[in-house]
Design a protein around this motif. Sequence first.
Motif, PDB file in Angstrom:
ATOM      1  N   GLN A   1      62.862  11.453   9.964  1.00  0.00           N
ATOM      2  CA  GLN A   1      61.712  12.138  10.525  1.00  0.00           C
ATOM      3  C   GLN A   1      61.258  11.357  11.745  1.00  0.00           C
ATOM      4  O   GLN A   1      60.912  10.179  11.637  1.00  0.00           O
ATOM      5  N   MET A   2      61.272  12.012  12.878  1.00  0.00           N
ATOM      6  CA  MET A   2      60.927  11.358  14.143  1.00  0.00           C
ATOM      7  C   MET A   2      59.660  11.986  14.706  1.00  0.00           C
ATOM      8  O   MET A   2      59.647  13.180  15.030  1.00  0.00           O
ATOM      9  N   ASN A   3      58.617  11.208  14.786  1.00  0.00           N
ATOM     10  CA  ASN A   3      57.338  11.663  15.334  1.00  0.00           C
ATOM     11  C   ASN A   3      57.009  10.890  16.610  1.00  0.00           C
ATOM     12  O   ASN A   3      57.602   9.845  16.882  1.00  0.00           O
ATOM     13  N   SER A   4      56.058  11.405  17.362  1.00  0.00           N
ATOM     14  CA  SER A   4      55.618  10.740  18.601  1.00  0.00           C
ATOM     15  C   SER A   4      56.814  10.367  19.476  1.00  0.00           C
ATOM     16  O   SER A   4      56.917   9.236  19.964  1.00  0.00           O
ATOM     17  N   LEU A   5      57.700  11.306  19.656  1.00  0.00           N
ATOM     18  CA  LEU A   5      58.921  11.033  20.411  1.00  0.00           C
ATOM     19  C   LEU A   5      58.633  10.700  21.860  1.00  0.00           C
ATOM     20  O   LEU A   5      57.686  11.230  22.472  1.00  0.00           O
ATOM     21  N   ARG A   6      59.451   9.810  22.397  1.00  0.00           N
ATOM     22  CA  ARG A   6      59.309   9.329  23.783  1.00  0.00           C
ATOM     23  C   ARG A   6      60.599   9.630  24.537  1.00  0.00           C
ATOM     24  O   ARG A   6      61.673   9.751  23.925  1.00  0.00           O
ATOM     25  N   PRO A   7      60.531   9.703  25.853  1.00  0.00           N
ATOM     26  CA  PRO A   7      61.752   9.932  26.635  1.00  0.00           C
ATOM     27  C   PRO A   7      62.847   8.906  26.327  1.00  0.00           C
ATOM     28  O   PRO A   7      64.035   9.257  26.343  1.00  0.00           O
ATOM     29  N   GLU A   8      62.473   7.677  26.027  1.00  0.00           N
ATOM     30  CA  GLU A   8      63.467   6.643  25.739  1.00  0.00           C
ATOM     31  C   GLU A   8      64.144   6.827  24.384  1.00  0.00           C
ATOM     32  O   GLU A   8      65.095   6.102  24.064  1.00  0.00           O
TER      33      GLU A   8
ATOM     34  N   LYS B   1      59.411   1.619  14.820  1.00  0.00           N
ATOM     35  CA  LYS B   1      58.494   1.353  13.705  1.00  0.00           C
ATOM     36  C   LYS B   1      57.184   2.094  13.894  1.00  0.00           C
ATOM     37  O   LYS B   1      56.616   2.098  14.978  1.00  0.00           O
ATOM     38  N   GLY B   2      56.743   2.734  12.815  1.00  0.00           N
ATOM     39  CA  GLY B   2      55.489   3.473  12.860  1.00  0.00           C
ATOM     40  C   GLY B   2      55.632   4.886  13.376  1.00  0.00           C
ATOM     41  O   GLY B   2      54.693   5.680  13.289  1.00  0.00           O
ATOM     42  N   ARG B   3      56.808   5.235  13.917  1.00  0.00           N
ATOM     43  CA  ARG B   3      57.035   6.589  14.448  1.00  0.00           C
ATOM     44  C   ARG B   3      58.114   7.332  13.680  1.00  0.00           C
ATOM     45  O   ARG B   3      58.032   8.546  13.527  1.00  0.00           O
ATOM     46  N   PHE B   4      59.125   6.621  13.237  1.00  0.00           N
ATOM     47  CA  PHE B   4      60.257   7.233  12.526  1.00  0.00           C
ATOM     48  C   PHE B   4      60.196   6.864  11.045  1.00  0.00           C
ATOM     49  O   PHE B   4      59.775   5.748  10.689  1.00  0.00           O
ATOM     50  N   THR B   5      60.657   7.777  10.203  1.00  0.00           N
ATOM     51  CA  THR B   5      60.743   7.522   8.771  1.00  0.00           C
ATOM     52  C   THR B   5      62.105   7.949   8.260  1.00  0.00           C
ATOM     53  O   THR B   5      62.495   9.107   8.431  1.00  0.00           O
ATOM     54  N   ILE B   6      62.805   7.021   7.646  1.00  0.00           N
ATOM     55  CA  ILE B   6      64.117   7.307   7.066  1.00  0.00           C
ATOM     56  C   ILE B   6      63.945   7.568   5.575  1.00  0.00           C
ATOM     57  O   ILE B   6      63.105   6.938   4.906  1.00  0.00           O
ATOM     58  N   SER B   7      64.717   8.507   5.055  1.00  0.00           N
ATOM     59  CA  SER B   7      64.686   8.800   3.624  1.00  0.00           C
ATOM     60  C   SER B   7      66.049   9.312   3.198  1.00  0.00           C
ATOM     61  O   SER B   7      66.896   9.627   4.037  1.00  0.00           O
ATOM     62  N   ARG B   8      66.264   9.369   1.889  1.00  0.00           N
ATOM     63  CA  ARG B   8      67.538   9.876   1.381  1.00  0.00           C
ATOM     64  C   ARG B   8      67.306  10.565   0.048  1.00  0.00           C
ATOM     65  O   ARG B   8      66.377  10.242  -0.695  1.00  0.00           O
TER      66      ARG B   8
END
Length: 117
Positions: free
Chosen positions: A80-87, A63-70
Amino acid sequence: QVELVESGGGSVQPGGSLRLSCAASGSIFRNVMGWYRQAPGKERELVASITRGYITNYADSVKGRFTISRDNTKNTMYLQMNSLRPEDTAVYYCNSPILGTGTFYSWGQGTQVTVSS
């Protein structure tokens, strides 16, 4: 023919961004669609979902980092994946639950996302 094709994965450093795409056959795309991921040694988990009417739901971890759309005109879904983390490292899949069965359509090949410095 039911088909799901994921693309857009890659390797990024922590804090980076990626945009995943999912092309689905029309028979699937009428329904709610979801992005799922599976990390090595872990169960597949739901990351985000979106209804045909654009109602979205996210796992707490994204939440707050990824955005789903269609795009219903193109039978295509995005993540859309932002602020990606190793996990976030995992193979990402798209799919839709088959109504009333508790099962899914055949899984595609997925797209690998690797977040590492």
